[in-house]
Design an enzyme around this catalytic site. Structure first.
Site, PDB file in Angstrom:
ATOM      1  N   GLY A 284      32.796  16.437 -27.458  1.00 46.04           N
ATOM      2  CA  GLY A 284      32.753  15.065 -26.990  1.00 46.04           C
ATOM      3  C   GLY A 284      33.891  14.228 -27.554  1.00 46.04           C
ATOM      4  N   HIS A 285      34.751  14.860 -28.365  1.00 48.92           N
ATOM      5  CA  HIS A 285      35.884  14.142 -28.960  1.00 48.92           C
ATOM      6  C   HIS A 285      37.206  14.587 -28.351  1.00 48.92           C
ATOM      7  CE1 HIS A 285      32.926  12.935 -31.836  1.00 48.92           C
ATOM      8  NE2 HIS A 285      32.802  14.139 -32.338  1.00 48.92           N
TER       9      HIS A 285
ATOM     10  N   HIS B  24      30.541   9.085 -32.673  1.00 49.14           N
ATOM     11  CA  HIS B  24      29.404   9.841 -32.146  1.00 49.14           C
ATOM     12  C   HIS B  24      28.461   8.947 -31.376  1.00 49.14           C
ATOM     13  CE1 HIS B  24      30.890  12.129 -35.564  1.00 49.14           C
ATOM     14  NE2 HIS B  24      30.622  13.170 -34.824  1.00 49.14           N
TER      15      HIS B  24
ATOM     16  N   ASP C 164      28.458  18.628 -40.472  1.00 52.03           N
ATOM     17  CA  ASP C 164      29.712  19.379 -40.515  1.00 52.03           C
ATOM     18  C   ASP C 164      29.929  19.995 -41.892  1.00 52.03           C
ATOM     19  OD1 ASP C 164      30.557  19.069 -37.894  1.00 52.03           O
ATOM     20  OD2 ASP C 164      31.504  17.142 -38.266  1.00 52.03           O
TER      21      ASP C 164
END
Ligand code: ADP
Ligand code: ADP
Ligand code: MG
Ligand code: MG
Ligand code: MG
Ligand code: MG
Lengths: 331, 210, 331, 210
Positions: free
Chosen positions: A56-57, A219, A110
């Protein structure tokens, strides 16, 4: 939810297929995984760089795989850290014998998943080091918090560390320059609209027609507070003020990254860049290099982040080195 | 003494409940996180559900380890390694055992919590799953100490977990994504605490039926 | 209107300032005009290329000024063709003695204003030729119409013609390859959302939460018709079907451009690219090169266009030549 | 015989009316174009308005040429060169003249229309400014032929222009951006026809006052 997709639960898989089809001269997919690596991976005798995180980045991080930047990028589900197993596959695939540096953005998920992967790889005798990017000054960094997030400044870390690895430096040296870049980079973002995680199907937050969200991450999470929408000049001032308050950039040379979150047109990013240059000049900060574009996005979110990286001679040299990846090319 | 068939029934019920609450958990994460907790958990427990056949007839340690590895290798995010570590640490306590007793239950639960604390560098009051798990564990322990049977002990534990979930609404998040919101996280219940509550409730439901 | 701007009537001026600040190594602003030219303009002994049109299509066209592509880009107000005077200034500034080729997108305003500028330049003895890009198959091309519009396929024409000029070909030769590219390129677009011209302050059209607009251009104009939103696969099929029906691409080699309209995340563009590759393969069309990204945008509009360029050996060679511009780099 | 001071009053009124109708013209262009016709025209006529002082005391040709060049060099888009060409061609007819007569008016109007047709490769029925201008011109001409004075002739011309605007609602656009909409352009009135109507009305308003 207005999206050009097929199946909201398969966006990552289909995106990766489309990405590899778009850039066969740069990247290949590691079979049976959500990892893309350099076409020539593993590059023997070179320290390898792995980054990644939730999807999504885009173009982060697959778009930065190639000469002078990353060796591999591990893609999780949208905004969800990849599993240790996936990261581990990436590490194994890129290790060229000189060890692997993990460039992790500072998010609980992460950090935990990448660390578990590092442990797995070390058991197999692969040298693994990690650095954690935490450039987002919107978040307080204290012993009571999880520390600042990693956002768009990560791209500059990729560039610096990637150049060092390409020059043939060894693992600890590459780690050292990556840490120097992290120490010297600060970012801050804002947005005008939320984004919609495909599988969730709903906007990530509610916001009024005349409001903006300040200090949010990448996010779709809400920011630190809402304000009435302001002009580009005022917005840029808010962002840069926070950055400059956090770290001393005055009288230094910097790289500026004006990063779009996905839904903001380049026109607006350039207007923000105009304001940023004015403000930096007024503050006695000298711009050595500027990047403007969508580097670290948050799906279709409209918004912008600004990053400053303080430069010394070593960092300047590394920043200027050649790079050739799908989304970052420098001749 | 609890058998592995009871465990498998519990695991089946956990999967069912997590999948049924996918929307709720995602919606909670939308408010203070990144809108994926339900998606993550449902993905993990669907994978666990698919392994039920393979777990049949295995010992407690094997089953819990399988759950752990499945969660770690399918979920990602923060909840994947956290719940994965919890199940892994619990598995170690009951390695090779076909049946377990109350002491095992206490030890497993304790180890699971320690695993989460270690992995997450977190503790009670941070507005995380621990705020459901720790009070539940303490209630369970004292119920056992008071000589209550598992049915009653877990019933009480469930109640404490629910209180813990309610409590998360009143505090600022200090760990996980919600912590980035600072003051704005107050008023919202933590998605991870909620999924922990659902897991404990899942145990309780099975015990009540048996 | 949610935009990061200062003054809705000054967006073009401020954007151009920000653009030049971002890319001083590539471009400079022609004083007193909305023209950006190569930093080393005029390049002596090289045919010069000028493109431009209304603003709001960034990175088009200023982002394609540099080695191997354009020599100058003339920016009008948002979605409004620049005046003849502005184009004329651009022509004068880039002419290196071998003449100037104008690459015009087929819109009444652009054609008229660029042609008037050409007449002005010719009066001063500058050799000027023009080509008109008309790749949009959504629009019928007949004697009763103004013909197809020029949309994202224009980028491929810039690349091809720019490479030819950089190779040292003379004006008529550069024009010939540009025309060959135009003859061989077809595009078709769709969108999920309108855009807002800053000075107008209102969405360019109304559209339902479950609708998409098919066959629209790049100026926020409505398309040929509305449909219920479909999957990425169906959308890609609709677009490619129209393109393939318009021109014979079967058994040919092509370049594919999956172009984002500004508000669509790269994730979705990659998914469309995946579908496009599948469909092309199924139709016996071989992909030689793929471009995926925001090349010709329509402010913050969410949507995508697909372009196909039929290639022969000459076009392949030109497409593969080096380019070094802010938004198109090829090493 | 019409003087240049009358002309300047007309130009002032044109500027005023165009600027006042900026929103309307943009809104009309939003429906079938790219939402800028009002912005374009207002920009051009603001620039024209600023040149009124400089035009003072000049001849008809000079004034119209100044308007033409100002429109061409400030408006852009399709309307800039079209209106610019119209004024430029009209200017040629009355070069050096301090006063003009009806024949001049007819010739100017005729040349202006021919200029637009030439530049735009367009004609009546294409749903453009010509659909207001051509009927207006024809009405004006026959009114003059019938011996009416300018007041009445322009009053009738204005009515025909308005009818022309209404007529554009019923037809498919074949020129300009609206043509890309095909059938969908039906039902909407053409922005350029509307601005042409406003310009003719502006003439009429001044004549009525004098
Ligand atoms: N450090 C931590 N310790 C314990 N639990 C945590 C920690 N960080 C996050 N959590 C829990 O994880 C939940 C979020 O999980 P999930 O949404 O699946 O992952 P992510 O935050 O990566 O999107 C939070 O609601 C919280 O209960
Ligand atoms: N070829 C043409 N001939 C005559 N008038 C035209 C032509 N093309 C466009 N027009 C007129 O121009 C108007 C649009 O002007 P404007 O919106 O300012 O320019 P653009 O279409 O470039 O955005 C249309 O409404 C129409 O009346
Ligand atoms: Mg997540
Ligand atoms: Mg989450
Ligand atoms: Mg226009
Ligand atoms: Mg228009």
């Amino acid at each position: 939810m207005k999206k050009i997709i097929n199946d909201r639960d398969r966006v990552v898989e289909e995106m990766l297929q489309g990405m590899v089809k778009a850039h066969p001269e740069f990247i290949k997919r590691l079979e049976g995984s959500n990892v893309v690596v350099r076409k020539d991976a593993p590059v023997k005798g070179k320290v390898a760089l792995i980054s990644g995180g939730g999807s999504g980045h885009e173009p982060s991080h697959g778009g930065f795989v190639g000469l002078g930047m990353l060796d591999g990028a591990v893609a999780g589900e949208v905004f969800t850290s990849p599993t240790p197993e996936e990261v581990y596959k990436g590490i194994k695939a890129v290790d060229g014998g000189k060890g692997v540096l993990l460039i992790i953005k500072n998010y609980t998920g992460d950090v935990m998943n990448f660390e578990m992967a590092a442990e797995m790889a070390e058991l197999e005798g692969i040298k693994v080091e990690k650095v954690i990017v935490n450039d987002d000054v919107a978040v307080e960094d204290s012993t009571y918090t999880v520390g600042r997030r990693g956002i768009a400044g990560t791209i500059l870390v990729h560039k610096i560390a990637g150049a060092a690895a390409e020059r043939g430096l060894d693992l600890l040296e590459v780690k050292r320059v990556a840490e120097k870049a992290i120490e010297n980079v600060r970012s801050m973002g804002m947005s005008l609209t939320p984004c919609i995680v495909p599988a969730a199907g709903k906007p990530s937050f509610e916001i009024g027609e005349d409001e903006m969200e300040i200090g949010l991450g990448i996010h779709g999470e809400p920011g630190t507070h809402k304000e009435k929408i302001k002009t580009a000049r005022e917005i840029t001032t808010i962002l840069l003020d926070r950055i400059i308050r956090d770290k001393r950039f005055v009288n230094e040379e910097v790289a500026v990254l004006v990063n779009g979150l996905g839904g903001t047109p380049l026109m607006e990013l350039y207007i923000v860049n105009r304001e940023a240059h004015k403000i930096l000049e007024d503050n006695g900060i000298k711009v050595y290099k500027t990047l403007v574009g969508n580097y670290m996005t948050s799906l279709e979110m409209a918004g912008v982040s600004i990053s400053l990286l303080k430069l010394d001679e070593e960092l300047k040299g590394l920043l200027d080195d050649r790079a050739n990846t799908p989304a970052f090319k420098q001749i | 003494m609890a058998s592995t068939s009871l465990l498998l029934e519990i695991v089946r019920n956990m999967s069912k409940n997590i999948i049924e609450n996918k929307e709720l958990l995602t919606e909670l994460d939308r408010a203070i996180g990144d809108s994926d907790h339900g998606i993550n958990m449902a993905k993990g427990f669907s994978a666990v559900h698919e392994k039920l056949g393979e777990m049949e007839g295995k010992d407690w340690g094997y089953i819990l380890k399988t759950i752990a590895m499945t969660l770690i290798s399918t979920v990602g995010g923060a909840s994947g390694p956290l719940y994965g570590t919890a199940f892994l640490r619990a598995a170690k306590v009951v390695e090779g055992k076909g049946k377990i007793d109350r002491k095992d239950v206490i030890n497993m639960f304790h180890e699971a919590i320690e695993g989460i604390k270690m992995r997450g560098k977190s503790d009670q009051g941070d507005k995380t799953m621990l705020d459901a798990l720790i009070p539940a564990f303490e209630t369970l322990k004292s119920a056992y100490e008071e000589g209550e049977d598992s049915k009653i002990a877990f019933k009480r534990a469930e109640e404490s977990a629910l209180k813990g979930v309610e409590y998360t609404k009143t505090i600022i998040a200090r760990k996980g994504r919600a912590s980035y919101l600072g003051e704005r996280s107050i008023g919202h219940q933590d998605p991870g605490a909620t999924s922990s509550y659902i897991l404990i409730k899942s145990i309780n439901q099975v015990l009540e039926k048996n």
